[in-house]
Write a protein that holds these residues in place. Structure first.
Motif, short mmCIF file in Angstrom:
data_model
loop_
_atom_site.label_atom_id
_atom_site.label_comp_id
_atom_site.label_asym_id
_atom_site.label_seq_id
_atom_site.Cartn_x
_atom_site.Cartn_y
_atom_site.Cartn_z
N GLU A 50 2.98 0.37 -2.25
CA GLU A 50 2.81 -0.92 -1.59
C GLU A 50 3.55 -2.10 -2.23
OE1 GLU A 50 -0.29 1.76 -0.40
OE2 GLU A 50 -0.16 0.88 -2.40
N ALA A 51 3.85 -2.06 -3.50
CA ALA A 51 4.25 -3.27 -4.23
C ALA A 51 5.52 -3.91 -3.69
CB ALA A 51 4.42 -2.97 -5.72
N ALA A 52 6.54 -3.13 -3.36
CA ALA A 52 7.81 -3.72 -2.93
C ALA A 52 7.64 -4.60 -1.70
CB ALA A 52 8.85 -2.62 -2.66
N ALA A 53 6.85 -4.13 -0.74
CA ALA A 53 6.63 -4.92 0.48
C ALA A 53 5.87 -6.20 0.17
CB ALA A 53 5.88 -4.09 1.51
N ILE A 54 4.89 -6.13 -0.70
CA ILE A 54 4.11 -7.32 -1.06
C ILE A 54 4.99 -8.34 -1.77
CG2 ILE A 54 2.20 -8.16 -2.50
CD1 ILE A 54 0.83 -5.41 -1.86
N PHE A 55 5.85 -7.86 -2.68
CA PHE A 55 6.77 -8.77 -3.37
C PHE A 55 7.72 -9.45 -2.38
CE2 PHE A 55 6.74 -6.11 -7.56
CZ PHE A 55 5.43 -6.51 -7.81
N LEU A 56 8.28 -8.67 -1.47
CA LEU A 56 9.23 -9.22 -0.50
C LEU A 56 8.58 -10.27 0.40
CD1 LEU A 56 11.91 -9.32 1.06
CD2 LEU A 56 11.11 -7.33 2.37
N ILE A 57 7.44 -9.95 0.95
CA ILE A 57 6.77 -10.89 1.87
C ILE A 57 6.38 -12.17 1.13
CG2 ILE A 57 4.67 -11.23 3.24
CD1 ILE A 57 5.07 -8.21 4.02
N ALA A 58 5.93 -12.03 -0.11
CA ALA A 58 5.60 -13.23 -0.88
C ALA A 58 6.82 -14.13 -1.04
CB ALA A 58 5.05 -12.84 -2.25
N LYS A 59 7.98 -13.54 -1.36
CA LYS A 59 9.20 -14.34 -1.50
C LYS A 59 9.58 -14.99 -0.17
CE LYS A 59 10.10 -13.29 -5.84
NZ LYS A 59 9.92 -14.27 -6.92
N MET A 60 9.47 -14.24 0.93
CA MET A 60 9.85 -14.76 2.24
C MET A 60 8.94 -15.88 2.71
SD MET A 60 10.76 -11.20 4.24
CE MET A 60 11.10 -12.05 5.78
N ARG A 61 7.66 -15.79 2.37
CA ARG A 61 6.67 -16.75 2.89
C ARG A 61 6.33 -17.85 1.91
NH1 ARG A 61 8.61 -14.94 7.16
NH2 ARG A 61 7.89 -12.89 7.85
N GLY A 62 6.97 -17.87 0.75
CA GLY A 62 6.79 -18.97 -0.19
C GLY A 62 5.49 -18.93 -0.96
N VAL A 63 4.96 -17.72 -1.21
CA VAL A 63 3.76 -17.59 -2.03
C VAL A 63 4.10 -16.75 -3.26
CG1 VAL A 63 2.26 -17.85 -0.03
CG2 VAL A 63 2.88 -15.54 -0.79
N HIS A 64 3.11 -16.46 -4.08
CA HIS A 64 3.32 -15.73 -5.32
C HIS A 64 2.70 -14.34 -5.23
CE1 HIS A 64 4.71 -19.30 -7.57
NE2 HIS A 64 3.84 -19.95 -6.80
N ALA A 65 3.29 -13.39 -5.97
CA ALA A 65 2.76 -12.02 -5.96
C ALA A 65 3.00 -11.35 -7.29
CB ALA A 65 3.42 -11.21 -4.85
N GLY A 66 2.17 -10.37 -7.56
CA GLY A 66 2.32 -9.52 -8.73
C GLY A 66 1.65 -8.18 -8.44
N ALA A 67 1.78 -7.26 -9.38
CA ALA A 67 1.16 -5.95 -9.20
C ALA A 67 0.88 -5.33 -10.56
CB ALA A 67 2.06 -5.02 -8.38
N LEU A 68 -0.25 -4.66 -10.65
CA LEU A 68 -0.54 -3.82 -11.80
C LEU A 68 -1.23 -2.56 -11.29
CD1 LEU A 68 -3.36 -5.56 -13.90
CD2 LEU A 68 -2.76 -6.23 -11.61
N VAL A 69 -0.89 -1.45 -11.91
CA VAL A 69 -1.38 -0.16 -11.45
C VAL A 69 -1.90 0.64 -12.62
CG1 VAL A 69 0.07 -0.04 -9.38
CG2 VAL A 69 0.95 0.83 -11.56
N THR A 70 -2.83 1.53 -12.30
CA THR A 70 -3.38 2.46 -13.28
C THR A 70 -2.75 3.83 -13.06
OG1 THR A 70 -5.49 1.28 -13.33
CG2 THR A 70 -5.50 3.54 -14.12
N VAL A 71 -2.34 4.47 -14.13
CA VAL A 71 -1.74 5.80 -14.02
C VAL A 71 -2.83 6.83 -13.74
CG1 VAL A 71 -0.49 7.61 -15.27
CG2 VAL A 71 0.17 5.20 -15.53
N SER A 72 -2.68 7.56 -12.63
CA SER A 72 -3.65 8.60 -12.29
C SER A 72 -3.21 9.97 -12.81
CB SER A 72 -3.84 8.68 -10.78
OG SER A 72 -2.62 8.98 -10.12
N ASN A 73 -1.90 10.18 -12.94
CA ASN A 73 -1.37 11.47 -13.36
C ASN A 73 0.14 11.35 -13.56
OD1 ASN A 73 -1.07 11.18 -10.41
ND2 ASN A 73 -0.12 13.19 -10.53
N GLN A 74 0.74 12.37 -14.14
CA GLN A 74 2.18 12.53 -14.12
C GLN A 74 2.54 13.22 -12.81
OE1 GLN A 74 4.88 11.94 -16.26
NE2 GLN A 74 3.66 10.73 -17.70
#
Length: 239
Positions: free
Chosen positions: A181-205
């Motif tokens: 999901e992160a790439a789309a959230i980052f792009l839309i935030a840039k396009m719409r003039g808001v801020h975004a970030g992401a952090l994820v937990t590793v579930s497995n290799q």
């Protein structure tokens, strides 16, 4: 008139919003971290809640799985007044240094999805978070004293199409983990003039035969949510 999918009104959604893919994770955040919680959306199981964390209004909104759903939710949250969108989710690691339950803060997301390609009409693009959000998430993780990483992740569409060997090839270019999901959230935030970030937990290799025990993953998720919220506190009044 409320949006089509996040069926809320202006004022229902806080300026700061956490974005898990899983509705049960949104419920977990509301139940375990927020006070004075109000439900503003249940449509299509895109559960949305607004509450208070240490005096700061915060919403937590389910995005569903993948960029198509996440992009719809992000667009509608911005329409409702959201100013900071932070993805919280799980990921499959391709960096052998990552351990199950580790926290990864995204410095950027390689857009291997179709949603950003359609928005961009095929243009090359670097999907990156807002610097104030990245800085605050990293500061919150550092102050926790626990293990974390800051680096590049990749966003893909087809969970079962991933070939472990091909996925691990991306580690040659600095990719640490894959999510959806992160790439789309980052792009839309840039396009719409808001801020975004992401952090994820590793579930497995990626390629592991089994997932990690649920208690290890849940501890990582709990720490991820706490880090995200503490990061938002550092942003309050800044963005």
């Amino acid at each position: 008139m409320s949006p089509l999918h996040v069926r809320a009104q202006t004022g229902d959604v806080a300026p700061f919003v956490l974005l898990p893919g899983d509705p049960s994770r949104a419920q977990y955040v509301a139940d375990n971290f927020l006070d004075d919680v109000k439900t503003y959306n249940t449509y299509r199981s895109l559960l949305g809640f607004t509450g208070v964390y240490k005096g700061m209004p915060v919403s937590v909104q389910t995005t569903g799985m993948g960029c198509p759903s996440a992009s719809i939710v992000a667009e509608e949250l911005v329409q409702l007044g959201a100013r900071v969108l932070v993805r919280i989710g799980t990921s499959g690691a391709v960096d052998p240094a990552l351990q199950a339950g580790d926290l990864v803060i995204a410095q950027g997301a390689v857009p291997l999805d179709g949603t950003t390609r359609q928005y961009l009409e095929g243009r090359p693009y670097s999907a990156i978070p807002s610097w104030p959000v990245l800085r605050s998430l990293a500061a919150a993780a550092e102050s926790s004293g626990e293990r974390y990483h800051v680096g590049l992740i990749a966003t893909e569409d087809a969970f079962y199409a991933t070939n472990p060997e091909n996925a691990r090839e991306w580690h040659r270019y600095g990719v640490m983990a894959f999510e959806m999901e992160a790439a789309a959230i980052f792009l839309i935030a840039k396009m719409r003039g808001v801020h975004a970030g992401a952090l994820v937990t590793v579930s497995n290799q990626i390629g592991d035969k089994e997932f990690i025990p649920q208690e290890i993953l849940q501890r990582g998720v709990h720490r991820m949510v706490e880090t995200a919220l503490e990061g938002l506190l550092l942003l309050e009044g800044e963005v």
